[in-house]
Design a protein around this motif. Structure first.
Motif, PDB file in Angstrom:
ATOM      1  N   PRO A 170      -6.206   1.147   0.366  1.00 47.79           N
ATOM      2  CA  PRO A 170      -7.130   0.004   0.222  1.00 47.79           C
ATOM      3  C   PRO A 170      -6.464  -1.231  -0.369  1.00 47.79           C
ATOM      4  CG  PRO A 170      -8.010   1.983  -0.829  1.00 47.79           C
ATOM      5  CD  PRO A 170      -6.601   2.264  -0.478  1.00 47.79           C
ATOM      6  N   TYR A 171      -5.279  -1.074  -0.972  1.00 42.82           N
ATOM      7  CA  TYR A 171      -4.732  -2.182  -1.753  1.00 42.82           C
ATOM      8  C   TYR A 171      -3.956  -3.203  -0.935  1.00 42.82           C
ATOM      9  CZ  TYR A 171      -6.373   0.698  -5.442  1.00 42.82           C
ATOM     10  OH  TYR A 171      -7.201   1.437  -6.239  1.00 42.82           O
ATOM     11  N   LEU A 172      -3.720  -2.918   0.361  1.00 40.60           N
ATOM     12  CA  LEU A 172      -3.013  -3.918   1.171  1.00 40.60           C
ATOM     13  C   LEU A 172      -3.913  -5.125   1.425  1.00 40.60           C
ATOM     14  CD1 LEU A 172      -0.774  -5.007   2.906  1.00 40.60           C
ATOM     15  CD2 LEU A 172      -1.598  -3.623   4.788  1.00 40.60           C
ATOM     16  N   LEU A 173      -5.061  -4.876   2.053  1.00 38.73           N
ATOM     17  CA  LEU A 173      -5.986  -5.986   2.320  1.00 38.73           C
ATOM     18  C   LEU A 173      -6.445  -6.604   1.010  1.00 38.73           C
ATOM     19  CD1 LEU A 173      -7.760  -7.611   4.352  1.00 38.73           C
ATOM     20  CD2 LEU A 173      -9.579  -6.080   3.661  1.00 38.73           C
ATOM     21  N   TYR A 176       8.174   8.671  12.489  1.00 39.81           N
ATOM     22  CA  TYR A 176       7.883   7.498  11.654  1.00 39.81           C
ATOM     23  C   TYR A 176       9.168   6.902  11.098  1.00 39.81           C
ATOM     24  CZ  TYR A 176       2.806   8.127  11.233  1.00 39.81           C
ATOM     25  OH  TYR A 176       1.482   8.202  11.464  1.00 39.81           O
ATOM     26  N   VAL A 177       9.993   7.782  10.500  1.00 37.22           N
ATOM     27  CA  VAL A 177      11.204   7.312   9.835  1.00 37.22           C
ATOM     28  C   VAL A 177      12.114   6.641  10.851  1.00 37.22           C
ATOM     29  CG1 VAL A 177      13.254   8.039   8.587  1.00 37.22           C
ATOM     30  CG2 VAL A 177      11.048   9.043   8.020  1.00 37.22           C
ATOM     31  N   ALA A 178      12.320   7.320  11.996  1.00 38.19           N
ATOM     32  CA  ALA A 178      13.217   6.775  13.014  1.00 38.19           C
ATOM     33  C   ALA A 178      12.678   5.456  13.548  1.00 38.19           C
ATOM     34  CB  ALA A 178      13.388   7.784  14.145  1.00 38.19           C
ATOM     35  N   GLN A 179      11.351   5.402  13.768  1.00 38.67           N
ATOM     36  CA  GLN A 179      10.758   4.179  14.307  1.00 38.67           C
ATOM     37  C   GLN A 179      10.971   2.999  13.362  1.00 38.67           C
ATOM     38  OE1 GLN A 179       6.949   5.251  15.947  1.00 38.67           O
ATOM     39  NE2 GLN A 179       6.397   3.105  16.123  1.00 38.67           N
ATOM     40  N   GLY A 180      10.730   3.255  12.069  1.00 38.57           N
ATOM     41  CA  GLY A 180      10.942   2.193  11.085  1.00 38.57           C
ATOM     42  C   GLY A 180      12.376   1.692  11.111  1.00 38.57           C
ATOM     43  N   ALA A 183       7.812  -2.324   8.810  1.00 37.57           N
ATOM     44  CA  ALA A 183       8.719  -1.230   9.153  1.00 37.57           C
ATOM     45  C   ALA A 183       8.971  -0.364   7.919  1.00 37.57           C
ATOM     46  CB  ALA A 183      10.031  -1.782   9.693  1.00 37.57           C
ATOM     47  N   MET A 184       9.091  -1.022   6.756  1.00 38.13           N
ATOM     48  CA  MET A 184       9.272  -0.263   5.512  1.00 38.13           C
ATOM     49  C   MET A 184       8.056   0.628   5.259  1.00 38.13           C
ATOM     50  SD  MET A 184      10.950   0.554   2.832  1.00 38.13           S
ATOM     51  CE  MET A 184      12.277  -0.565   2.432  1.00 38.13           C
ATOM     52  N   ALA A 185       6.870   0.096   5.526  1.00 38.04           N
ATOM     53  CA  ALA A 185       5.654   0.889   5.331  1.00 38.04           C
ATOM     54  C   ALA A 185       5.657   2.104   6.254  1.00 38.04           C
ATOM     55  CB  ALA A 185       4.417   0.031   5.575  1.00 38.04           C
ATOM     56  N   THR A 186       6.053   1.894   7.519  1.00 40.49           N
ATOM     57  CA  THR A 186       6.141   3.009   8.474  1.00 40.49           C
ATOM     58  C   THR A 186       7.125   4.052   7.983  1.00 40.49           C
ATOM     59  OG1 THR A 186       5.896   1.329  10.163  1.00 40.49           O
ATOM     60  CG2 THR A 186       6.399   3.529  10.917  1.00 40.49           C
ATOM     61  N   PHE A 187       8.289   3.566   7.544  1.00 39.40           N
ATOM     62  CA  PHE A 187       9.351   4.438   7.044  1.00 39.40           C
ATOM     63  C   PHE A 187       8.852   5.264   5.854  1.00 39.40           C
ATOM     64  CE2 PHE A 187      12.965   5.050   4.197  1.00 39.40           C
ATOM     65  CZ  PHE A 187      13.904   5.593   5.046  1.00 39.40           C
ATOM     66  N   LEU A 188       8.199   4.592   4.899  1.00 39.42           N
ATOM     67  CA  LEU A 188       7.715   5.284   3.702  1.00 39.42           C
ATOM     68  C   LEU A 188       6.631   6.296   4.048  1.00 39.42           C
ATOM     69  CD1 LEU A 188       7.507   2.387   1.098  1.00 39.42           C
ATOM     70  CD2 LEU A 188       9.233   4.146   1.279  1.00 39.42           C
ATOM     71  N   ALA A 233       0.842  -1.202   0.000  1.00 39.57           N
ATOM     72  CA  ALA A 233       0.000   0.000   0.000  1.00 39.57           C
ATOM     73  C   ALA A 233       0.874   1.248   0.000  1.00 39.57           C
ATOM     74  CB  ALA A 233      -0.929  -0.011   1.212  1.00 39.57           C
ATOM     75  N   ALA A 234       1.906   1.231   0.846  1.00 34.16           N
ATOM     76  CA  ALA A 234       2.799   2.388   0.922  1.00 34.16           C
ATOM     77  C   ALA A 234       3.530   2.587  -0.400  1.00 34.16           C
ATOM     78  CB  ALA A 234       3.794   2.202   2.065  1.00 34.16           C
ATOM     79  N   ILE A 235       3.909   1.483  -1.052  1.00 34.34           N
ATOM     80  CA  ILE A 235       4.637   1.608  -2.325  1.00 34.34           C
ATOM     81  C   ILE A 235       3.727   2.180  -3.406  1.00 34.34           C
ATOM     82  CG2 ILE A 235       5.895   0.345  -4.111  1.00 34.34           C
ATOM     83  CD1 ILE A 235       6.903  -1.552  -2.021  1.00 34.34           C
ATOM     84  N   VAL A 236       2.460   1.739  -3.442  1.00 32.19           N
ATOM     85  CA  VAL A 236       1.503   2.305  -4.402  1.00 32.19           C
ATOM     86  C   VAL A 236       1.413   3.821  -4.198  1.00 32.19           C
ATOM     87  CG1 VAL A 236      -0.942   2.406  -5.044  1.00 32.19           C
ATOM     88  CG2 VAL A 236       0.137   0.205  -4.667  1.00 32.19           C
ATOM     89  N   THR A 237       1.310   4.230  -2.929  1.00 33.77           N
ATOM     90  CA  THR A 237       1.220   5.661  -2.643  1.00 33.77           C
ATOM     91  C   THR A 237       2.493   6.392  -3.068  1.00 33.77           C
ATOM     92  OG1 THR A 237      -0.102   5.049  -0.736  1.00 33.77           O
ATOM     93  CG2 THR A 237       0.622   7.311  -0.855  1.00 33.77           C
TER      94      THR A 237
END
Lengths: 323, 321
Positions: free
Chosen positions: A251-254, B300-304, A135-140, A79-83
């Motif tokens: 919406p695309y994750l689920l 967010y970035v730091a947490q990830g 974690a990648m999703a959070t980062f993005l 989902a994050a990558i789509v965004t």
């Protein structure tokens, strides 16, 4: 002699009838027929075409997800990558290239790199796929707010606009793109050694390693593909919407995971096919369309959506009993 | 001497066993202690009664959801509906407690909902053999939708005295947490609690040895649901009202805390003290970043990055050895 031949073909027909992709397709057909009797506009060609067009986005995201799930992982960052794709593309539309193709290629390279980073974390650092991709999703998510700042960005890119709106031969360009991707994905999955390694790895990673499957590079490739197809879906959704904003991919994750599981691919890996994911994606869009017809409050819509997916899973998505 | 030796036999074994179970999380404990000392040094307010109360209150809901996730992961399951359950608990608490049911009735409604939905999820996952990740993902839509139905927009109220008791200048959160840890210890001594690790580590072997595998797993889902809605009640008391999407962030954070605490995804690996330490570390990181003036974006970035780093570094060392 002929009887023997007939029994073989009969058995083959029976296998096809019992296969999960076919069952999912049958459910889609049944729902379409029932819905077009119940609601007048539903069965119209234009409406069904629109449904398939919407399903193309899910189908693209779910293509990468199918690869990852069959290889025994899961990608929660789609989902994050789509965004990322839909938001960063308008920012990249250079004036130097009138077709806008370079910007699209640059974005696809970016999302593929994100996927490869996921793969690096899973393969080399041995982080669990769920943690790595979450974690990648959070980062993005953090990165996106820096890039877009919460406001919607409009795409001026000709290629993207064509992809979202053109209808060569009456068929939406997005659907054509999906068909092309499906052919490539199915060929890669079932007719190459890469595909064979994928199934081996998902079924038993240790045995696959011992029999010489390059697990690290295959894992890397799988997450790279997921990044690529999610990026492609982002481009398509941007073309269809005209605007990109933070949260456009949510919406695309689920949807991607549900399409994969509804299509008969085991979430535990090693078993499945993209041929099931395709009707799975169409089924999901159909469910959403039906819920919109009902015209309920957001709470009820959410409950209906979750319950229908759960119900369909109960019908078809059960794991094999443990021996 | 010899007369007391035999009844003490069990006790003599207890502590060495507990110490052995600490082996995997010693490094984590050291990091948490270092963080706590640094935090106390940076913000001396931690050592006052009010500062301690506020600190434990910001940790408490995260600790509960980390426990909720850890129980499931110990049995080989997982839940992506944690956030939705927290929201539902908050919404129910905020709509019932000032109504005819009163505080006791409201708390009972929150508890019954948590146990009921948890047990239903467990039944679907365990008895109907559907993958937990997909069931809870679909479940998060149903539960989140229910929260939206009960309270379409933030509102409702929690009686002021309850907010003051739970989230005022009292160490109530810390006391409650200690109580819950004690209850967890007691639960581990019951037949269902004893089966928990066996059911996660080797379900087939456990089943063949007569362990009630299915029962242990369904019970774990029910307890997990109770912890989540309980966390929701606490969050509602903290904010004084209900919000149908307040729990969203807890899904990722519960998984992150459990994994930071050394709980494995395959079941049967890890300890609850590890999960609690993981949630404390995460909570410390979030408050430190907040006090240092990080923007939400940088958080967010730091947490990830920190989550990946914390999970990857021990693995990386293992690979190199």
């Amino acid at each position: 002699m002929t009887a023997w031949k007939e029994s073989v073909s009969g058995r083959r027909a029976l296998t096809i009838l019992r296969s999960r992709p076919f069952l999912t397709l049958a459910i889609v057909a049944a729902v379409w027929i029932a819905a077009s009797f119940a609601s007048r506009g539903f069965g119209a060609y234009g409406h069904l075409r629109y449904l398939v067009e919407l399903a193309a986005v899910i189908g693209l995201v779910a293509a990468g997800q199918t690869f990852v799930v069959i290889a025994g992982g899961i990608d929660l960052s789609v989902a994050a990558i789509v965004t990322v794709s839909a938001v960063s593309l308008p920012l990249l539309s250079w004036q130097a290239d009138p077709t806008g193709l370079t910007a699209v290629l640059a974005v696809l390279a970016l999302t593929t790199t994100i996927g490869l980073v996921n793969g690096l974390g899973v393969a080399l650092l041995r982080v669990h796929p769920m943690i790595m991709t979450l974690a990648m999703a959070t980062f993005l998510q953090g990165l996106l707010i820096i890039i877009a700042g919460g406001s919607a960005v409009t795409a001026e890119n000709p290629v993207v606009r064509w992809l979202g709106n053109a209808r060569p031969g009456g068929i939406p360009a997005g659907v054509l793109l999906w068909v092309a991707v499906s052919v490539i994905v199915l060929a890669a999955m079932h007719a190459t050694s890469f595909g064979a390694r994928l199934f081996a790895m998902g079924a038993n990673p240790l045995a696959a390693t011992l029999s010489g499957v390059p697990v690290a590079s295959t894992t890397l490739a799988v997450y790279g593909i997921s990044g690529f197809t999610s990026g492609l879906a982002g481009v398509l959704v941007l073309g269809m919407n005209g605007q990109g904003y933070v949260g456009i991919g949510d919406p695309y994750l689920l949807a991607s995971i549900a399409a994969v599981v509804l299509g008969g691919t085991s979430i535990l890996g090693g078993l499945g096919t993209y041929a099931g994911t395709i009707p799975g994606a169409i089924l999901l869009v159909t469910i959403t369309a039906l819920i919109t017809v009902v015209n309920a409050s957001p709470g009820w819509r959410s409950i209906l959506f979750g319950s229908l997916i759960l119900g369909l899973l109960l019908l078809s998505g059960r794991e094999q009993a443990r021996r | 001497m010899s007369t007391v030796a035999s009844p003490r036999q069990g006790g003599a074994l207890y502590w060495p066993v507990q110490l052995r179970r600490n082996v995997g999380v010693r490094g984590l404990f050291a990091v948490v202690m270092a963080f706590l000392v640094a935090y106390g040094f940076l913000f001396p307010g931690l050592l006052t009664a009010a500062g301690f109360a506020k600190f434990t209150q910001s940790w408490f809901p995260l600790a509960l959801v980390a426990m909720a996730q850890a129980i499931l992961m110990l049995t080989g399951g997982i839940s992506l509906a944690i956030g939705a359950m927290v929201s539902l608990g908050a919404v129910i608490a905020a709509t019932t407690m000032t109504g005819p049911l009163g505080v006791a009735g409201g708390a009972a409604a929150v508890a019954v909902t948590g146990i009921g939905i948890g047990a239903a999820t467990g039944f679907i996952v365990v008895k109907l053999r559907l993958p937990a990740i997909v069931v809870t993902l679909a479940g998060s839509f149903i539960i989140g939708g229910a929260a939206l139905l009960i309270l379409p927009r933030p509102g409702g109220a929690i009686p002021e005295w309850l907010s003051d008791l739970l989230a005022g200048n009292t160490p109530a959160a810390f006391v409650l947490l200690m109580l819950i840890v004690l209850l967890w210890k007691l639960y581990l001594a019951t037949p269902l609690g004893l089966s928990l690790y066996a059911a996660g580590e080797n379900p087939v072997g456990a089943y063949r040895s007569g362990v009630p595998v299915d029962g242990a797993r369904v019970a774990a889902y029910a307890i997990s649901g109770l912890l989540c809605t309980g966390a929701g009640l606490f969050v509602a008391a903290q904010t004084g009202s209900g919000d149908p999407v307040i729990g969203t962030a807890f899904t990722l954070n519960s998984i992150a805390a459990a994994v930071l605490g050394g709980i494995g995804f395959l079941g049967g690996q890890g300890t609850m003290r590890g999960a609690l330490a993981g949630s404390l570390l995460l909570s410390l990181m979030i408050s430190v970043m907040f006090f240092l003036g990080f923007t939400p974006v940088a958080q967010y970035v730091a947490q990830g990055l920190i989550i990946i780093g914390a999970v990857a570094i021990p693995q990386f060392r293992k690979v190199q050895q």
